[in-house]
Design an enzyme around this catalytic site. Structure first.
Site, PDB file in Angstrom:
ATOM      1  N   ASP A 150     -10.911  -1.747   0.418  1.00 15.41           N
ATOM      2  CA  ASP A 150     -12.260  -0.516   0.165  1.00 15.41           C
ATOM      3  C   ASP A 150     -12.878  -0.359   1.954  1.00 15.41           C
ATOM      4  OD1 ASP A 150     -12.001  -2.847   1.403  1.00 15.41           O
ATOM      5  OD2 ASP A 150     -13.629  -3.812  -0.344  1.00 15.41           O
ATOM      6  N   LYS A 202       0.183  -3.999   5.138  1.00 17.55           N
ATOM      7  CA  LYS A 202       0.315  -4.882   4.405  1.00 17.55           C
ATOM      8  C   LYS A 202       1.402  -4.262   4.544  1.00 17.55           C
ATOM      9  CE  LYS A 202      -2.341  -6.117   0.853  1.00 17.55           C
ATOM     10  NZ  LYS A 202      -2.323  -6.514  -0.423  1.00 17.55           N
ATOM     11  N   LYS A 256     -10.741  -1.786  -4.067  1.00 18.17           N
ATOM     12  CA  LYS A 256     -11.521  -3.697  -3.718  1.00 18.17           C
ATOM     13  C   LYS A 256      -9.673  -3.917  -3.253  1.00 18.17           C
ATOM     14  CE  LYS A 256     -13.083  -7.668  -4.327  1.00 18.17           C
ATOM     15  NZ  LYS A 256     -12.366  -7.932  -5.076  1.00 18.17           N
ATOM     16  N   LYS A 280      -4.031  -2.232  -7.151  1.00 19.06           N
ATOM     17  CA  LYS A 280      -4.026  -0.819  -6.589  1.00 19.06           C
ATOM     18  C   LYS A 280      -2.396  -0.814  -6.336  1.00 19.06           C
ATOM     19  CE  LYS A 280      -5.446  -0.772  -2.815  1.00 19.06           C
ATOM     20  NZ  LYS A 280      -6.438  -2.249  -2.811  1.00 19.06           N
TER      21      LYS A 280
HETATM   22  P1  ADP Z   1      -3.980  -4.189  -3.949  1.00 20.01           P
HETATM   23  O1  ADP Z   1      -2.479  -3.491  -4.396  1.00 20.01           O
HETATM   24  O2  ADP Z   1      -4.981  -3.748  -4.842  1.00 20.01           O
HETATM   25  O3  ADP Z   1      -3.674  -4.499  -3.070  1.00 20.01           O
HETATM   26  P2  ADP Z   1      -1.995  -5.832  -5.756  1.00 20.01           P
HETATM   27  O4  ADP Z   1      -1.169  -4.665  -7.084  1.00 20.01           O
HETATM   28  O5  ADP Z   1      -1.352  -6.319  -5.158  1.00 20.01           O
HETATM   29  O6  ADP Z   1      -3.273  -5.174  -4.758  1.00 20.01           O
HETATM   30  O7  ADP Z   1      -2.137  -6.047  -6.703  1.00 20.01           O
HETATM   31  C1  ADP Z   1      -2.791  -8.357  -6.910  1.00 20.01           C
HETATM   32  C2  ADP Z   1      -2.046  -9.098  -7.006  1.00 20.01           C
HETATM   33  O8  ADP Z   1      -2.543  -9.318  -8.548  1.00 20.01           O
HETATM   34  C3  ADP Z   1      -0.393  -9.164  -7.620  1.00 20.01           C
HETATM   35  O9  ADP Z   1      -0.296 -10.532  -7.272  1.00 20.01           O
HETATM   36  C4  ADP Z   1      -0.721  -8.420  -9.193  1.00 20.01           C
HETATM   37  O10 ADP Z   1       0.484  -8.768  -9.773  1.00 20.01           O
HETATM   38  C5  ADP Z   1      -1.649  -8.656  -9.737  1.00 20.01           C
HETATM   39  N1  ADP Z   1      -2.335  -7.927 -10.754  1.00 20.01           N
HETATM   40  C6  ADP Z   1      -2.480  -6.126 -10.585  1.00 20.01           C
HETATM   41  N2  ADP Z   1      -2.967  -6.314 -10.927  1.00 20.01           N
HETATM   42  C7  ADP Z   1      -3.194  -7.321 -12.488  1.00 20.01           C
HETATM   43  C8  ADP Z   1      -3.378  -7.726 -13.871  1.00 20.01           C
HETATM   44  N3  ADP Z   1      -3.419  -6.972 -15.390  1.00 20.01           N
HETATM   45  N4  ADP Z   1      -2.175  -8.726 -14.797  1.00 20.01           N
HETATM   46  C9  ADP Z   1      -1.755  -9.705 -13.853  1.00 20.01           C
HETATM   47  N5  ADP Z   1      -2.014 -10.079 -12.745  1.00 20.01           N
HETATM   48  C10 ADP Z   1      -2.447  -8.863 -12.347  1.00 20.01           C
HETATM   49 MG    MG Z   2      -1.397  -3.236  -2.452  1.00 17.87          MG
END
Ligand code: ADP
Ligand code: MG
Length: 284
Positions: free
Chosen positions: A126, A39, A8, A13
């Protein structure tokens, strides 16, 4: 080995991809991480800046692939991890999945696609339309990131359906789920009880991970000056070690939407309020 990370939107990720890439590099692997989200921030914590995307580079060169050099699109990140951002079509127009296909095509033209021990695709949330499922055509293993909540597990179940479908035409396996930002795992366990697959790791909500993103550095880089973060690095090293042992994985069968709804909502309604607290904060 080719890996595709799904889950999601906003679930973590890219954070997991970057730290897992470094963990794999620490284990001696030559790693390429390909951000496949329009993004284009997948590799940000590896390079500390937003690298030019494949699609922007191709556009600037009028889609003359022969004019593109590896150094135009492949950037070296922390710990020697190589980084590519596929980029996206203009907002509201075009197909992002097409971009993934162009990225792989260009990397093949540059003789880069087969140069790495590990290629990790970090894929858009997703939305598993044909285009965004494209990395599954190349992957040996799919990894799904989820938290302990309904929405992320619902998205996971849809990704499971794509893996099941793609596994009909080539040897794709689901390596398993990675729980993120949660201390609780009861809903995750309930899901895998009905849709069997490994749970590779469950990471809590860790303030230093959030900060690492803001600083544009991975947790491994921050750990170089703060040894207390080595425990956090171990989460990612553990996932890397499991993948490097070539796990059997599974070809999963998704639950029907109705089944999933009743499974998770029955369970949710029958738990107490304190058990419903999903995002426990862990300060390290
Ligand atoms: P996605 O790639 O799935 O869209 P991101 O990796 O960019 O998501 O993460 C979204 C946000 O959540 C970021 O600001 C990241 O720093 C934070 N984040 C991810 N995993 C953790 C975690 N285990 N604890 C705290 N913050 C987290
Ligand atoms: Mg991402």
């Amino acid at each position: 080995m080719k890996l595709a990370v799904y889950g999601k939107g906003g679930i973590g990720k890219s954070t997991i991809s970057c730290n897992l890439s470094i963990a794999l590099a620490r284990r001696g692997q030559k790693v390429l991480q390909i951000g496949c989200d329009p993004k284009h921030d997948s590799t940000f914590t590896l390079t500390s800046f937003l690298i030019p995307t494949i699609i922007d580079t191709l556009q600037a060169k009028d889609y003359h692939y022969e004019d593109v050099w590896p150094e135009d699109v492949i950037y070296r990140g922390h710990a020697g991890v190589h980084c590519v951002e596929a980029g996206g079509p203009p907002a509201g127009a075009g197909c992002g999945g097409y971009v993934v296909g162009e990225t792989v095509k260009l990397l093949k033209e540059l003789n880069a696609f087969y140069e790495y021990d590990i290629i990790l695709f970090d894929v858009l949330g997703d939305v598993v339309c044909g285009g965004f499922a494209a990395p599954l055509n190349y992957a040996d293993y799919c990894l799904i990131v989820t938290d302990n909540g309904f929405d992320a597990l619902f998205a996971a179940n849809r990704i499971v359906a794509s893996v099941r479908e793609k596994a009909r035409s080539h040897r794709l396996r689901l390596a398993g789920l990675i729980g993120n930002r949660t201390l609780q795992r009861d809903l995750i366990d309930k899901y895998v009880e009905h849709c069997p697959m490994p749970v590779l790791e469950v990471l809590p909500l860790i303030e230093d991970i959030r900060i690492s993103r803001v600083k544009g550095q991975t947790i491994f880089e921050l750990a170089e000056s703060n040894s207390e973060l080595n425990d956090v690095c171990d989460f990612y090293l553990n996932i890397a070690d499991q993948l490097l042992s070539n796990p059997e994985g599974v070809v999963p069968t998704e639950l029907l939407d109705g089944e999933l709804f009743s499974l998770l909502s029955d369970f949710y309604l029958n738990t107490t309020t304190t058990e419903k607290v999903q995002d426990d904060f862990l300060m390290i």
